[in-house]
Design an enzyme around this catalytic site. Structure first.
Site, PDB file in Angstrom:
ATOM      1  N   GLY A 142      -0.010   5.099  -1.198  1.00 45.52           N
ATOM      2  CA  GLY A 142      -1.054   5.868  -0.520  1.00 45.52           C
ATOM      3  C   GLY A 142      -0.496   7.035   0.272  1.00 45.52           C
ATOM      4  O   GLY A 142       0.694   7.361   0.200  1.00 45.52           O
ATOM      5  N   GLN A 143      -1.396   7.661   1.049  1.00 44.65           N
ATOM      6  CA  GLN A 143      -1.020   8.877   1.788  1.00 44.65           C
ATOM      7  C   GLN A 143       0.126   8.594   2.766  1.00 44.65           C
ATOM      8  O   GLN A 143       1.081   9.366   2.842  1.00 44.65           O
ATOM      9  CB  GLN A 143      -2.246   9.412   2.556  1.00 44.65           C
ATOM     10  CG  GLN A 143      -2.026  10.819   3.094  1.00 44.65           C
ATOM     11  CD  GLN A 143      -3.060  11.233   4.136  1.00 44.65           C
ATOM     12  OE1 GLN A 143      -3.919  10.456   4.544  1.00 44.65           O
ATOM     13  NE2 GLN A 143      -2.984  12.466   4.564  1.00 44.65           N
ATOM     14  N   ASN A 202      -1.066  -7.195  -6.028  1.00 43.86           N
ATOM     15  CA  ASN A 202      -2.405  -7.138  -5.467  1.00 43.86           C
ATOM     16  C   ASN A 202      -2.381  -7.994  -4.206  1.00 43.86           C
ATOM     17  O   ASN A 202      -2.222  -9.212  -4.282  1.00 43.86           O
ATOM     18  CB  ASN A 202      -3.421  -7.684  -6.478  1.00 43.86           C
ATOM     19  CG  ASN A 202      -4.822  -7.674  -5.900  1.00 43.86           C
ATOM     20  OD1 ASN A 202      -5.043  -7.328  -4.728  1.00 43.86           O
ATOM     21  ND2 ASN A 202      -5.782  -8.057  -6.724  1.00 43.86           N
ATOM     22  N   ASP A 217       2.300  -1.918  -4.388  1.00 43.10           N
ATOM     23  CA  ASP A 217       0.950  -1.362  -4.456  1.00 43.10           C
ATOM     24  C   ASP A 217       0.329  -1.838  -5.773  1.00 43.10           C
ATOM     25  O   ASP A 217       1.022  -2.376  -6.651  1.00 43.10           O
ATOM     26  CB  ASP A 217       1.036   0.176  -4.464  1.00 43.10           C
ATOM     27  CG  ASP A 217      -0.242   0.858  -3.967  1.00 43.10           C
ATOM     28  OD1 ASP A 217      -0.200   1.459  -2.884  1.00 43.10           O
ATOM     29  OD2 ASP A 217      -1.275   0.783  -4.673  1.00 43.10           O
ATOM     30  N   GLY A 248       0.844  -1.204   0.000  1.00 42.34           N
ATOM     31  CA  GLY A 248       0.000   0.000   0.000  1.00 42.34           C
ATOM     32  C   GLY A 248       0.872   1.243   0.000  1.00 42.34           C
ATOM     33  O   GLY A 248       0.512   2.293   0.538  1.00 42.34           O
ATOM     34  N   TYR A 253     -15.435   0.156   8.369  1.00 42.43           N
ATOM     35  CA  TYR A 253     -14.002   0.396   8.549  1.00 42.43           C
ATOM     36  C   TYR A 253     -13.607   0.228  10.016  1.00 42.43           C
ATOM     37  O   TYR A 253     -12.642  -0.479  10.343  1.00 42.43           O
ATOM     38  CB  TYR A 253     -13.707   1.813   8.067  1.00 42.43           C
ATOM     39  CG  TYR A 253     -12.304   2.303   8.264  1.00 42.43           C
ATOM     40  CD1 TYR A 253     -11.243   1.793   7.515  1.00 42.43           C
ATOM     41  CD2 TYR A 253     -12.023   3.334   9.170  1.00 42.43           C
ATOM     42  CE1 TYR A 253      -9.957   2.288   7.677  1.00 42.43           C
ATOM     43  CE2 TYR A 253     -10.748   3.838   9.327  1.00 42.43           C
ATOM     44  CZ  TYR A 253      -9.716   3.303   8.576  1.00 42.43           C
ATOM     45  OH  TYR A 253      -8.448   3.805   8.738  1.00 42.43           O
ATOM     46  N   ARG A 298      -1.049   0.506  -7.548  1.00 46.61           N
ATOM     47  CA  ARG A 298      -0.727   1.707  -8.329  1.00 46.61           C
ATOM     48  C   ARG A 298       0.770   1.942  -8.323  1.00 46.61           C
ATOM     49  O   ARG A 298       1.403   1.902  -7.258  1.00 46.61           O
ATOM     50  CB  ARG A 298      -1.366   2.953  -7.694  1.00 46.61           C
ATOM     51  CG  ARG A 298      -2.859   2.983  -7.709  1.00 46.61           C
ATOM     52  CD  ARG A 298      -3.334   4.351  -7.235  1.00 46.61           C
ATOM     53  NE  ARG A 298      -3.184   4.537  -5.804  1.00 46.61           N
ATOM     54  CZ  ARG A 298      -3.030   5.711  -5.206  1.00 46.61           C
ATOM     55  NH1 ARG A 298      -2.955   6.815  -5.910  1.00 46.61           N
ATOM     56  NH2 ARG A 298      -2.947   5.800  -3.884  1.00 46.61           N
ATOM     57  N   LYS A 356     -11.136  -2.408  11.881  1.00 45.03           N
ATOM     58  CA  LYS A 356      -9.948  -1.997  12.648  1.00 45.03           C
ATOM     59  C   LYS A 356      -9.971  -2.610  14.054  1.00 45.03           C
ATOM     60  O   LYS A 356      -8.952  -3.096  14.531  1.00 45.03           O
ATOM     61  CB  LYS A 356      -9.853  -0.469  12.719  1.00 45.03           C
ATOM     62  CG  LYS A 356      -9.466   0.191  11.403  1.00 45.03           C
ATOM     63  CD  LYS A 356      -8.105  -0.287  10.909  1.00 45.03           C
ATOM     64  CE  LYS A 356      -7.653   0.384   9.633  1.00 45.03           C
ATOM     65  NZ  LYS A 356      -6.441  -0.210   9.056  1.00 45.03           N
TER      66      LYS A 356
HETATM   67  N1  LIG Z   1      -4.541   8.477   6.411  1.00 46.31           N
HETATM   68  C1  LIG Z   1      -5.163   8.516   7.586  1.00 46.31           C
HETATM   69  O1  LIG Z   1      -5.589   9.602   8.035  1.00 46.31           O
HETATM   70  C2  LIG Z   1      -5.341   7.253   8.386  1.00 46.31           C
HETATM   71  C3  LIG Z   1      -5.939   7.341   9.656  1.00 46.31           C
HETATM   72  C4  LIG Z   1      -6.125   6.175  10.381  1.00 46.31           C
HETATM   73  C5  LIG Z   1      -5.666   4.957   9.890  1.00 46.31           C
HETATM   74  N2  LIG Z   1      -5.088   4.899   8.658  1.00 46.31           N
HETATM   75  C6  LIG Z   1      -4.669   3.580   8.172  1.00 46.31           C
HETATM   76  O2  LIG Z   1      -3.366   3.606   7.597  1.00 46.31           O
HETATM   77  C7  LIG Z   1      -3.290   2.751   6.466  1.00 46.31           C
HETATM   78  C8  LIG Z   1      -2.821   3.512   5.250  1.00 46.31           C
HETATM   79  O3  LIG Z   1      -3.696   4.601   5.045  1.00 46.31           O
HETATM   80  P1  LIG Z   1      -3.531   5.619   3.824  1.00 46.31           P
HETATM   81  O4  LIG Z   1      -4.232   6.855   4.250  1.00 46.31           O
HETATM   82  O5  LIG Z   1      -2.128   5.667   3.368  1.00 46.31           O
HETATM   83  O6  LIG Z   1      -4.438   4.883   2.745  1.00 46.31           O
HETATM   84  P2  LIG Z   1      -4.544   5.193   1.156  1.00 46.31           P
HETATM   85  O7  LIG Z   1      -5.929   4.860   0.744  1.00 46.31           O
HETATM   86  O8  LIG Z   1      -4.013   6.554   0.868  1.00 46.31           O
HETATM   87  O9  LIG Z   1      -3.521   4.124   0.563  1.00 46.31           O
HETATM   88  C9  LIG Z   1      -3.812   2.762   0.469  1.00 46.31           C
HETATM   89  C10 LIG Z   1      -3.035   2.200  -0.698  1.00 46.31           C
HETATM   90  O10 LIG Z   1      -3.374   0.814  -0.834  1.00 46.31           O
HETATM   91  C11 LIG Z   1      -3.414   0.502  -2.194  1.00 46.31           C
HETATM   92  N3  LIG Z   1      -4.238  -0.675  -2.407  1.00 46.31           N
HETATM   93  C12 LIG Z   1      -5.591  -0.780  -2.362  1.00 46.31           C
HETATM   94  N4  LIG Z   1      -5.992  -2.032  -2.616  1.00 46.31           N
HETATM   95  C13 LIG Z   1      -4.849  -2.756  -2.827  1.00 46.31           C
HETATM   96  C14 LIG Z   1      -4.604  -4.114  -3.139  1.00 46.31           C
HETATM   97  N5  LIG Z   1      -5.607  -4.992  -3.284  1.00 46.31           N
HETATM   98  N6  LIG Z   1      -3.316  -4.508  -3.276  1.00 46.31           N
HETATM   99  C15 LIG Z   1      -2.294  -3.632  -3.131  1.00 46.31           C
HETATM  100  N7  LIG Z   1      -2.466  -2.322  -2.854  1.00 46.31           N
HETATM  101  C16 LIG Z   1      -3.741  -1.892  -2.704  1.00 46.31           C
HETATM  102  C17 LIG Z   1      -3.998   1.736  -2.874  1.00 46.31           C
HETATM  103  O11 LIG Z   1      -3.654   1.775  -4.238  1.00 46.31           O
HETATM  104  C18 LIG Z   1      -3.365   2.861  -2.033  1.00 46.31           C
HETATM  105  O12 LIG Z   1      -2.188   3.338  -2.652  1.00 46.31           O
HETATM  106  C19 LIG Z   1      -4.677   2.132   6.317  1.00 46.31           C
HETATM  107  O13 LIG Z   1      -4.723   0.887   6.948  1.00 46.31           O
HETATM  108  C20 LIG Z   1      -5.576   3.100   7.058  1.00 46.31           C
HETATM  109  O14 LIG Z   1      -6.698   2.449   7.558  1.00 46.31           O
HETATM  110  C21 LIG Z   1      -4.918   6.014   7.899  1.00 46.31           C
END
Ligand SMILES: NC(=O)c1ccc[n+]([C@@H]2O[C@H](COP(=O)([O-])OP(=O)(O)OC[C@H]3O[C@@H](n4cnc5c(N)ncnc54)[C@H](O)[C@@H]3O)[C@@H](O)[C@H]2O)c1
Length: 319
Positions: free
Chosen positions: A13-14, A54, A36, A10, A144, A38, A148
């Site tokens: 992502g952010q 994936n 990822d 992942g 969600y 992507r 968690k």
């Molecule tokens: N960002 C926040 O504010 C926040 C807050 C609390 C918890 N979290 C947790 O932190 C983790 C990361 O969060 P984030 O904000 O970076 O999420 P995000 O949605 O920005 O990134 C998730 C990434 O996972 C990838 N992805 C989705 N399905 C996939 C698959 N089947 N195989 C491979 N990759 C796949 C997506 O392409 C994406 O790049 C998550 O578990 C989220 O629950 C985030």
């Protein structure tokens, strides 16, 4: 340290975008694999390996981890709070199945350590909302949040039953400028900066006085790595650690932005995410993380706002 091989699942992502770079700074580019669905852009692609994966393809996941001799996984893939309300079954499936795929590799001894993020969404409407304690009522009301809380309990179960090294943090809403958020209830707190700089006005999908716990990404990344590098005997809690920096509502964030952009205007059009936010805590007590492994945030709200605006001005080429 050099013998560790880390896989961040992942990574586009952010959080992943910044976590990969921080881990590469410690372990070396070649030892930190981004992965990822992507393809990443920019520095993540340029500074080390990327594996298209994936995570739901269990045999591809197993093969990748075994062939690359991965020792640690940061499993960041999840369907986030707002999106999972629209696709409950798919959200549950992604969040939980991928969790077990990784945890089974830990149980089998293929992996040495796993990081799995939880969230303040694991709390619920009857959780005490102010200074929410580490151990308290947890009755999440979103798909969600249920995923968690379930994951947290399974982390503890795997640790207690199989003596494996899994670590977790309950992130608040995270604010970052490098990459945009992916469908959460706190996304407004990132979007507001883009709109303030580009349009001078912003419509918030949460109402003016909806207070939520938040954190600036550099603190979140540092805390995550600190937890993962803490000696195992310090990590006495194997569900998810409460983790806090500051809390604010949209009106207070807008006021802080106005100090830099005086003409900035905000209005409010709450949508379904308002209901999600109302079931979450307003502030978090993170004493246990502070005591166990020395957690301490650096950024205040005003310091974060100043840093966000400075970096976004450069990124967006705005004077
Ligand atoms: N960002 C926040 O504010 C926040 C807050 C609390 C918890 N979290 C947790 O932190 C983790 C990361 O969060 P984030 O904000 O970076 O999420 P995000 O949605 O920005 O990134 C998730 C990434 O996972 C990838 N992805 C989705 N399905 C996939 C698959 N089947 N195989 C491979 N990759 C796949 C997506 O392409 C994406 O790049 C998550 O578990 C989220 O629950 C985030």
């Amino acid at each position: 340290m050099a013998t560790e091989k880390i896989l961040v699942i992942g990574s586009s992502g952010q959080i992943g975008t910044e976590l990969v770079m921080a881990l590469r700074g410690i372990y070396g580019g070649a030892n930190v694999y981004a992965s990822d669905l992507r393809k990443p852009e920019g520095e993540v692609l340029e500074t080390g390996p990327f594996v298209a994966l994936n995570v739901m393809d269990r045999s591809a996941l197993n093969e990748t981890i075994k062939s690359l001799k991965i020792t640690q996984v940061y499993h960041l893939v999840a369907m986030l709070s707002a999106t999972a309300e629209k696709f409950p079954e798919k959200g549950w499936d992604l969040n939980m199945k991928s969790f077990f795929y990784v945890m089974e590799l830990l149980r089998e001894g293929v992996l040495k350590k796993v990081y799995w993020p939880s969230s303040i969404a694991a709390f619920g409407p009857t959780t005490p909302r102010l200074d929410t304690p580490q151990h308290t009522i947890m009755d999440p009301s979103t798909v969600y949040g249920i995923s968690k809380l379930s994951g947290e309990l399974w982390c503890q179960y795997y640790h207690d039953k199989y003596n494996v090294d899994v670590r977790s943090i309950r992130y608040p809403g995270l604010i970052s400028w490098k990459s945009e958020p992916g469908g959460g209830t706190t996304d407004y707190a990132v979007d507001i900066f883009y709109k303030a700089l580009q349009e001078g006005k912003f419509t918030s999908f949460l109402s003016a006085k909806t207070t939520l716990p938040m954190m600036y990404m550099p603190d979140a990344i540092r805390g995550t790595i600190d937890l993962m590098e803490a000696p195992a005997d310090k990590v006495k809690l194997r569900s998810g650690y409460n983790f806090a920096a500051f809390s604010f509502d949209p009106e207070t964030l807008a006021a802080s932005i106005k100090k830099h952009i005086p003409n900035f205007e905000i209005d409010y059009a709450p949508d379904f995410r308002q209901h999600i936010a109302e079931g979450w805590p307003q502030s978090i007590n993170d004493t246990v993380a502070r005591e166990h492994w020395g957690w301490k945030p650096e950024f205040t709200l005003d310091k974060m706002v100043e840093d966000m605006l400075m970096n976004l001005r450069v990124k967006l080429k705005i004077k």
